[in-house]
Design a protein around this motif. Sequence first.
Motif, mmCIF file in Angstrom:
data_model
loop_
_atom_site.group_PDB
_atom_site.id
_atom_site.type_symbol
_atom_site.label_atom_id
_atom_site.label_comp_id
_atom_site.label_asym_id
_atom_site.label_seq_id
_atom_site.Cartn_x
_atom_site.Cartn_y
_atom_site.Cartn_z
ATOM 1 N N PHE A 1 0.846 -1.188 0.000
ATOM 2 C CA PHE A 1 0.000 0.000 0.000
ATOM 3 C C PHE A 1 0.881 1.237 0.000
ATOM 4 O O PHE A 1 1.987 1.230 0.544
ATOM 5 N N SER A 2 0.364 2.317 -0.579
ATOM 6 C CA SER A 2 0.989 3.630 -0.429
ATOM 7 C C SER A 2 -0.023 4.530 0.258
ATOM 8 O O SER A 2 -1.231 4.277 0.203
ATOM 9 N N ALA A 3 0.474 5.558 0.908
ATOM 10 C CA ALA A 3 -0.412 6.508 1.576
ATOM 11 C C ALA A 3 0.193 7.899 1.474
ATOM 12 O O ALA A 3 1.419 8.057 1.468
ATOM 13 N N ASP A 4 -0.689 8.874 1.374
ATOM 14 C CA ASP A 4 -0.301 10.283 1.405
ATOM 15 C C ASP A 4 -1.078 10.943 2.521
ATOM 16 O O ASP A 4 -2.258 10.640 2.731
ATOM 17 N N VAL A 5 -0.414 11.851 3.233
ATOM 18 C CA VAL A 5 -1.083 12.669 4.244
ATOM 19 C C VAL A 5 -1.330 14.025 3.582
ATOM 20 O O VAL A 5 -0.376 14.706 3.188
ATOM 21 N N LEU B 1 1.597 16.559 2.946
ATOM 22 C CA LEU B 1 2.547 16.741 4.045
ATOM 23 C C LEU B 1 3.508 15.574 4.203
ATOM 24 O O LEU B 1 4.570 15.721 4.798
ATOM 25 N N GLY B 2 3.115 14.407 3.717
ATOM 26 C CA GLY B 2 3.957 13.228 3.863
ATOM 27 C C GLY B 2 3.469 12.121 2.963
ATOM 28 O O GLY B 2 2.332 12.150 2.480
ATOM 29 N N SER B 3 4.336 11.133 2.748
ATOM 30 C CA SER B 3 3.956 9.984 1.925
ATOM 31 C C SER B 3 4.768 8.778 2.363
ATOM 32 O O SER B 3 5.787 8.909 3.049
ATOM 33 N N GLY B 4 4.303 7.619 1.962
ATOM 34 C CA GLY B 4 5.037 6.419 2.321
ATOM 35 C C GLY B 4 4.450 5.173 1.704
ATOM 36 O O GLY B 4 3.453 5.221 0.969
ATOM 37 N N ARG B 5 5.092 4.055 2.034
ATOM 38 C CA ARG B 5 4.674 2.741 1.549
ATOM 39 C C ARG B 5 4.827 1.727 2.675
ATOM 40 O O ARG B 5 5.690 1.869 3.539
ATOM 41 N N ILE B 6 3.992 0.708 2.615
ATOM 42 C CA ILE B 6 4.143 -0.433 3.516
ATOM 43 C C ILE B 6 3.927 -1.703 2.702
ATOM 44 O O ILE B 6 3.069 -1.748 1.815
ATOM 45 N N VAL B 7 4.738 -2.701 2.996
ATOM 46 C CA VAL B 7 4.613 -4.013 2.361
ATOM 47 C C VAL B 7 4.558 -5.042 3.478
ATOM 48 O O VAL B 7 5.381 -5.009 4.402
ATOM 49 N N LEU B 8 3.575 -5.924 3.409
ATOM 50 C CA LEU B 8 3.511 -7.056 4.334
ATOM 51 C C LEU B 8 3.886 -8.300 3.544
ATOM 52 O O LEU B 8 3.259 -8.624 2.535
ATOM 53 N N LEU B 9 4.944 -8.953 4.003
ATOM 54 C CA LEU B 9 5.431 -10.176 3.366
ATOM 55 C C LEU B 9 5.062 -11.372 4.232
ATOM 56 O O LEU B 9 5.087 -11.271 5.459
ATOM 57 N N HIS B 10 4.751 -12.488 3.577
ATOM 58 C CA HIS B 10 4.466 -13.719 4.323
ATOM 59 C C HIS B 10 5.104 -14.893 3.599
ATOM 60 O O HIS B 10 4.885 -15.100 2.404
ATOM 61 N N ASP B 11 5.893 -15.635 4.347
ATOM 62 C CA ASP B 11 6.491 -16.865 3.851
ATOM 63 C C ASP B 11 6.211 -17.944 4.894
ATOM 64 O O ASP B 11 6.778 -17.890 5.998
ATOM 65 N N PRO B 12 5.306 -18.882 4.596
ATOM 66 C CA PRO B 12 4.967 -19.915 5.580
ATOM 67 C C PRO B 12 6.180 -20.694 6.095
ATOM 68 O O PRO B 12 6.161 -21.186 7.220
ATOM 69 N N ALA B 13 7.249 -20.755 5.286
ATOM 70 C CA ALA B 13 8.462 -21.458 5.722
ATOM 71 C C ALA B 13 9.289 -20.603 6.684
ATOM 72 O O ALA B 13 10.185 -21.117 7.347
ATOM 73 N N GLY B 14 8.992 -19.319 6.743
ATOM 74 C CA GLY B 14 9.730 -18.424 7.637
ATOM 75 C C GLY B 14 11.075 -18.024 7.077
ATOM 76 O O GLY B 14 11.539 -18.573 6.078
ATOM 77 N N HIS B 15 11.660 -17.040 7.726
ATOM 78 C CA HIS B 15 13.002 -16.558 7.380
ATOM 79 C C HIS B 15 13.765 -16.374 8.678
ATOM 80 O O HIS B 15 13.240 -15.799 9.631
ATOM 81 N N GLU B 16 14.982 -16.826 8.712
ATOM 82 C CA GLU B 16 15.791 -16.687 9.923
ATOM 83 C C GLU B 16 15.957 -15.219 10.301
ATOM 84 O O GLU B 16 15.815 -14.844 11.461
ATOM 85 N N ALA B 17 16.244 -14.361 9.327
ATOM 86 C CA ALA B 17 16.451 -12.939 9.623
ATOM 87 C C ALA B 17 15.167 -12.276 10.123
ATOM 88 O O ALA B 17 15.224 -11.332 10.909
ATOM 89 N N TRP B 18 14.021 -12.754 9.658
ATOM 90 C CA TRP B 18 12.739 -12.188 10.095
ATOM 91 C C TRP B 18 12.385 -12.634 11.509
ATOM 92 O O TRP B 18 11.575 -12.000 12.172
ATOM 93 N N GLU B 19 12.883 -13.789 11.914
ATOM 94 C CA GLU B 19 12.497 -14.417 13.182
ATOM 95 C C GLU B 19 11.003 -14.721 13.189
ATOM 96 O O GLU B 19 10.331 -14.599 14.209
ATOM 97 N N GLY B 20 10.472 -15.113 12.039
ATOM 98 C CA GLY B 20 9.057 -15.437 11.931
ATOM 99 C C GLY B 20 8.660 -15.661 10.487
ATOM 100 O O GLY B 20 9.512 -15.776 9.600
ATOM 101 N N THR B 21 7.360 -15.693 10.250
ATOM 102 C CA THR B 21 6.843 -15.960 8.906
ATOM 103 C C THR B 21 6.281 -14.714 8.221
ATOM 104 O O THR B 21 5.919 -14.776 7.048
ATOM 105 N N PHE B 22 6.162 -13.612 8.936
ATOM 106 C CA PHE B 22 5.677 -12.347 8.378
ATOM 107 C C PHE B 22 6.755 -11.288 8.534
ATOM 108 O O PHE B 22 7.600 -11.367 9.438
#
Length: 181
Positions: free
Chosen positions: A31-35, A42-63
């Motif tokens: 998603f992107s958003a503007d304020v 006044l501001g803008s940004g992006r958010i990404v939600l990632l999901h890997d059911p196998a998980g990632h060591e660096a993530w310490e989880g699956t999301f």
Amino acid sequence: MEEMRAAVLRPGIEIEELPRPRNLAPFSAAFSADVVVDDDELGSGRIVLLHDPAGHEAWEGTFRCVTLSRAELEPEMATDPLLPEVGWTWLTEALHLHGARYTAPSGTVTRATSQGFGGLEGQIARTEIEVRASWTPVDGDPARHMAAWLDLLCTCAGLPPLPAGGDGVVPMPSRSGQRDR
């Protein structure tokens, strides 16, 4: 991912779903958003939600939430030596306020000042803050994390925080008739 689409927005936030990133995780939403206040972005940004059911060591989880929030600052704020620490605190406080439990946070807070020269010499100097962050949600509630990111974006843009459960609460205008930023 539907939970993220259902996040409650405060006045002045324009949100748009983006194409899902490929090759980062088997499942994702972006998603992107503007304020925008009084037709001023006044501001803008992006958010990404990632999901890997196998998980990632660096993530310490699956999301994993990966975000960017950017806004122009008052020039005096840019010289504050504590600005990076304050910017990071805006993120952690927003997560806490929304009860968004997380682990493995990482990120950067950048301040940048630009000055025009030559053909852009008359351009007013600008100062921006940029918060790039990622964290692993551990509560199974993506809407809380989306709401926290939107609060971070609004804080970077200079909007006052709304109280928890602030549905229908609108910031009071300042004496000059403009909203405080």
